[in-house]
Design a protein around this motif. Structure first.
Motif, PDB file in Angstrom:
ATOM      1  N   ARG A   1       0.830  -1.207   0.000  1.00 32.89           N
ATOM      2  CA  ARG A   1       0.000   0.000   0.000  1.00 32.89           C
ATOM      3  C   ARG A   1       0.867   1.260   0.000  1.00 32.89           C
ATOM      4  O   ARG A   1       0.433   2.309  -0.475  1.00 32.89           O
ATOM      5  N   ARG A   2       2.059   1.164   0.533  1.00 33.60           N
ATOM      6  CA  ARG A   2       2.960   2.318   0.564  1.00 33.60           C
ATOM      7  C   ARG A   2       3.853   2.375  -0.672  1.00 33.60           C
ATOM      8  O   ARG A   2       4.811   3.147  -0.737  1.00 33.60           O
ATOM      9  N   ASN A   3       3.539   1.537  -1.684  1.00 38.55           N
ATOM     10  CA  ASN A   3       4.282   1.499  -2.954  1.00 38.55           C
ATOM     11  C   ASN A   3       5.755   1.184  -2.762  1.00 38.55           C
ATOM     12  O   ASN A   3       6.625   1.728  -3.459  1.00 38.55           O
ATOM     13  N   ILE A   4       6.048   0.323  -1.810  1.00 36.91           N
ATOM     14  CA  ILE A   4       7.412  -0.154  -1.596  1.00 36.91           C
ATOM     15  C   ILE A   4       7.560  -1.519  -2.265  1.00 36.91           C
ATOM     16  O   ILE A   4       6.818  -2.462  -1.958  1.00 36.91           O
ATOM     17  N   LEU A   5       8.481  -1.620  -3.190  1.00 37.49           N
ATOM     18  CA  LEU A   5       8.732  -2.879  -3.875  1.00 37.49           C
ATOM     19  C   LEU A   5       9.308  -3.891  -2.890  1.00 37.49           C
ATOM     20  O   LEU A   5      10.248  -3.589  -2.157  1.00 37.49           O
ATOM     21  N   ALA A   6       8.737  -5.088  -2.868  1.00 33.62           N
ATOM     22  CA  ALA A   6       9.225  -6.127  -1.954  1.00 33.62           C
ATOM     23  C   ALA A   6       9.278  -7.459  -2.684  1.00 33.62           C
ATOM     24  O   ALA A   6       8.340  -7.832  -3.393  1.00 33.62           O
ATOM     25  N   LEU A   7      10.378  -8.160  -2.514  1.00 41.48           N
ATOM     26  CA  LEU A   7      10.530  -9.496  -3.078  1.00 41.48           C
ATOM     27  C   LEU A   7      10.080 -10.545  -2.070  1.00 41.48           C
ATOM     28  O   LEU A   7      10.219 -10.353  -0.858  1.00 41.48           O
ATOM     29  N   HIS A   8       9.532 -11.645  -2.592  1.00 44.26           N
ATOM     30  CA  HIS A   8       9.248 -12.805  -1.748  1.00 44.26           C
ATOM     31  C   HIS A   8      10.582 -13.520  -1.558  1.00 44.26           C
ATOM     32  O   HIS A   8      10.930 -14.445  -2.293  1.00 44.26           O
TER      33      HIS A   8
ATOM     34  N   ARG B   1      -3.344  -2.223 -12.838  1.00 45.33           N
ATOM     35  CA  ARG B   1      -2.563  -2.167 -14.073  1.00 45.33           C
ATOM     36  C   ARG B   1      -1.426  -1.148 -13.997  1.00 45.33           C
ATOM     37  O   ARG B   1      -0.288  -1.434 -14.409  1.00 45.33           O
ATOM     38  N   SER B   2      -1.702   0.031 -13.469  1.00 45.35           N
ATOM     39  CA  SER B   2      -0.663   1.054 -13.403  1.00 45.35           C
ATOM     40  C   SER B   2       0.437   0.663 -12.423  1.00 45.35           C
ATOM     41  O   SER B   2       1.629   0.919 -12.664  1.00 45.35           O
ATOM     42  N   GLN B   3       0.054   0.013 -11.315  1.00 46.07           N
ATOM     43  CA  GLN B   3       1.055  -0.436 -10.352  1.00 46.07           C
ATOM     44  C   GLN B   3       1.935  -1.537 -10.937  1.00 46.07           C
ATOM     45  O   GLN B   3       3.135  -1.582 -10.688  1.00 46.07           O
ATOM     46  N   ARG B   4       1.326  -2.424 -11.720  1.00 47.45           N
ATOM     47  CA  ARG B   4       2.104  -3.484 -12.367  1.00 47.45           C
ATOM     48  C   ARG B   4       3.114  -2.885 -13.340  1.00 47.45           C
ATOM     49  O   ARG B   4       4.252  -3.348 -13.444  1.00 47.45           O
ATOM     50  N   ALA B   5       2.690  -1.861 -14.076  1.00 49.36           N
ATOM     51  CA  ALA B   5       3.593  -1.212 -15.027  1.00 49.36           C
ATOM     52  C   ALA B   5       4.766  -0.567 -14.293  1.00 49.36           C
ATOM     53  O   ALA B   5       5.927  -0.688 -14.716  1.00 49.36           O
ATOM     54  N   ALA B   6       4.464   0.102 -13.176  1.00 48.31           N
ATOM     55  CA  ALA B   6       5.522   0.741 -12.390  1.00 48.31           C
ATOM     56  C   ALA B   6       6.468  -0.306 -11.811  1.00 48.31           C
ATOM     57  O   ALA B   6       7.695  -0.109 -11.788  1.00 48.31           O
ATOM     58  N   GLU B   7       5.903  -1.428 -11.343  1.00 48.45           N
ATOM     59  CA  GLU B   7       6.744  -2.491 -10.791  1.00 48.45           C
ATOM     60  C   GLU B   7       7.627  -3.094 -11.872  1.00 48.45           C
ATOM     61  O   GLU B   7       8.814  -3.376 -11.638  1.00 48.45           O
ATOM     62  N   PHE B   8       7.066  -3.298 -13.064  1.00 51.21           N
ATOM     63  CA  PHE B   8       7.846  -3.856 -14.170  1.00 51.21           C
ATOM     64  C   PHE B   8       9.027  -2.946 -14.497  1.00 51.21           C
ATOM     65  O   PHE B   8      10.150  -3.421 -14.715  1.00 51.21           O
ATOM     66  N   ASP B   9       8.796  -1.631 -14.503  1.00 52.87           N
ATOM     67  CA  ASP B   9       9.880  -0.683 -14.772  1.00 52.87           C
ATOM     68  C   ASP B   9      10.952  -0.776 -13.684  1.00 52.87           C
ATOM     69  O   ASP B   9      12.156  -0.733 -13.979  1.00 52.87           O
ATOM     70  N   ALA B  10      10.525  -0.878 -12.423  1.00 51.78           N
ATOM     71  CA  ALA B  10      11.488  -0.961 -11.319  1.00 51.78           C
ATOM     72  C   ALA B  10      12.308  -2.243 -11.411  1.00 51.78           C
ATOM     73  O   ALA B  10      13.533  -2.227 -11.194  1.00 51.78           O
ATOM     74  N   LEU B  11      11.657  -3.349 -11.736  1.00 49.24           N
ATOM     75  CA  LEU B  11      12.379  -4.614 -11.850  1.00 49.24           C
ATOM     76  C   LEU B  11      13.329  -4.612 -13.045  1.00 49.24           C
ATOM     77  O   LEU B  11      14.412  -5.203 -12.989  1.00 49.24           O
ATOM     78  N   SER B  12      12.929  -3.952 -14.124  1.00 44.74           N
ATOM     79  CA  SER B  12      13.818  -3.834 -15.285  1.00 44.74           C
ATOM     80  C   SER B  12      15.069  -3.044 -14.913  1.00 44.74           C
ATOM     81  O   SER B  12      16.179  -3.374 -15.349  1.00 44.74           O
ATOM     82  N   GLU B  13      14.893  -2.000 -14.094  1.00 43.09           N
ATOM     83  CA  GLU B  13      16.035  -1.229 -13.627  1.00 43.09           C
ATOM     84  C   GLU B  13      16.908  -2.061 -12.690  1.00 43.09           C
ATOM     85  O   GLU B  13      18.146  -1.999 -12.752  1.00 43.09           O
ATOM     86  N   LEU B  14      16.271  -2.852 -11.834  1.00 42.97           N
ATOM     87  CA  LEU B  14      16.997  -3.743 -10.928  1.00 42.97           C
ATOM     88  C   LEU B  14      17.875  -4.705 -11.723  1.00 42.97           C
ATOM     89  O   LEU B  14      19.028  -4.972 -11.366  1.00 42.97           O
ATOM     90  N   LEU B  15      17.333  -5.204 -12.813  1.00 42.71           N
ATOM     91  CA  LEU B  15      18.053  -6.160 -13.653  1.00 42.71           C
ATOM     92  C   LEU B  15      19.320  -5.537 -14.251  1.00 42.71           C
ATOM     93  O   LEU B  15      20.319  -6.228 -14.460  1.00 42.71           O
ATOM     94  N   LYS B  16      19.296  -4.233 -14.508  1.00 37.26           N
ATOM     95  CA  LYS B  16      20.471  -3.552 -15.052  1.00 37.26           C
ATOM     96  C   LYS B  16      21.578  -3.405 -14.008  1.00 37.26           C
ATOM     97  O   LYS B  16      22.756  -3.355 -14.349  1.00 37.26           O
ATOM     98  N   LEU B  17      21.181  -3.303 -12.758  1.00 35.24           N
ATOM     99  CA  LEU B  17      22.125  -2.964 -11.698  1.00 35.24           C
ATOM    100  C   LEU B  17      22.641  -4.156 -10.907  1.00 35.24           C
ATOM    101  O   LEU B  17      23.717  -4.093 -10.312  1.00 35.24           O
TER     102      LEU B  17
END
Length: 338
Positions: free
Chosen positions: A127-134, A280-296
């Motif tokens: 709910r706080r828009n913090i990306l978290a991995l399982h 849908r918008s949250q999934r798009a934002a998460e996908f962008d964040a994970l794509s950035e994670l993959l670069k780093l």
């Protein structure tokens, strides 16, 4: 009285002592999250008067659903209720700044705290828009390492096994990632690793070697912060992610494999915590964040062996592989630029 804590990168003020959390030495006037256990508060009574609808599981999904709780939305998303059968219920406001929890006897506040520190906090982070991995996260070679996978893949067991070998643990089951200064950083959870009885037996040779979470829970916990197993209480830069594959009986297992960028991204998308909550918008934002994670951050795959006796070999593999990755990165950074 309010007891001050910190977990998952949030300051928490709670009206009850929570034995799993460390008290902070602070006199904060405002907390990120205010938690109360016990009788309904005024804001909870107001929430219960609003129109409601069952958000999860939705009609038609009940038979396929295996999540431990029902999620009900009140109003237009001003409040949410997470109900665990007759055992416990929680209400969270829309900003995830307040949580109220209650249970009926024989369950106690310690049972409530167990729910709160797991899926309820996972919901709060979402709910706080913090990306978290399982994932569980450990501290190797000066950086955080996430051990990522679905339930029952061995994340917590591996974190505990590494802890018993002197590797500090940051998080267990939920690993929040904070993007900052061109890095992803892991915010520590709380100083315990929760384990099923079979995992305790694998690690210690008998199921009763560790204390139970509470008398009514089947799970046990490994305390962190002592001489035997340490807790890393500071936020750390994420250096690597390891995705758990199914256990195999191959002669060369356990092993660590390199994977393609596509496989890595798919594995991350599948293993973000409570990803079914996203619109849908949250999934798009998460996908962008994970794509950035993959670069780093390098993403690799762990292939464990079916034989639990080989967990020590896997611990050694993970430590050696992570330290090799970090050393290689430091060497590359020292090369002269043209």
């Amino acid at each position: 009285m309010t007891y001050p804590y910190r977990a998952y990168g949030l300051t928490i003020g709670c009206n009850t002592l929570v034995s799993a959390l460390r008290q902070e030495q602070t006199d904060l006037e405002r907390y990120d999250l205010v938690v109360s256990f016990g009788p309904e508060t005024g804001w909870v009574r107001e929430a219960m008067c609003l129109p409601s609808r069952l958000e999860h599981p939705r009609p038609g999904e009940v038979e396929q659903d295996n999540s431990p709780f029902k999620l009900t939305l009140y109003g237009d998303g001003e409040f949410f209720e997470l109900a665990y059968g007759n055992e416990a219920r929680f209400v969270v406001d829309g900003q995830a700044s307040r949580v109220w929890g209650s249970c009926l006897p024989p369950f106690t506040d310690e049972d409530l705290a167990t729910y709160f520190l797991g899926p309820v906090m996972g919901f709060v982070l979402r709910r706080r828009n913090i990306l978290a991995l399982h994932a569980s996260a450990v501290f190797i070679g000066g950086q955080a390492v996430a051990l990522c996978g679905e339930s029952q893949t061995g994340k917590s067991t591996m974190a505990a096994a590494l802890a018993l070998r002197g590797i500090p643990v940051l998080c267990e089951d939920i690993t929040p990632l904070i993007e900052e200064h061109g890095t992803f950083q892991v915010a520590p959870g709380y100083p315990r690793v929760c384990l099923w009885p079979d995992a305790v037996e694998k690690l210690f040779g008998r199921q009763d070697a560790l204390p139970r979470l509470t008398p009514s829970w089947e799970k046990f916990f490994l305390p962190l912060g002592g001489e035997d197993a340490k807790f890393e209480a500071q936020r750390q830069v994420l250096g690597a992610v390891y995705l758990f594959a199914p256990r195999v009986a191959d002669a060369d297992a356990p092993r660590i494999e390199t994977i393609s960028g596509r496989e890595a991204l798919l594995g991350l998308v599948q293993n973000t915590y409570m990803n079914w909550l996203l619109d849908r918008s949250q999934r798009a934002a998460e996908f962008d964040a994970l794509s950035e994670l993959l670069k780093l951050v390098p993403i690799r795959r762990i292939v464990p062996h079916l034989d639990p006796g080989r967990i020590g070999a896997l611990c050694e593999l993970i430590v050696a592989d992570a330290e090799g990755l970090f050393a290689g990165r430091e060497s590359a950074a020292l090369l002269p630029t043209r």
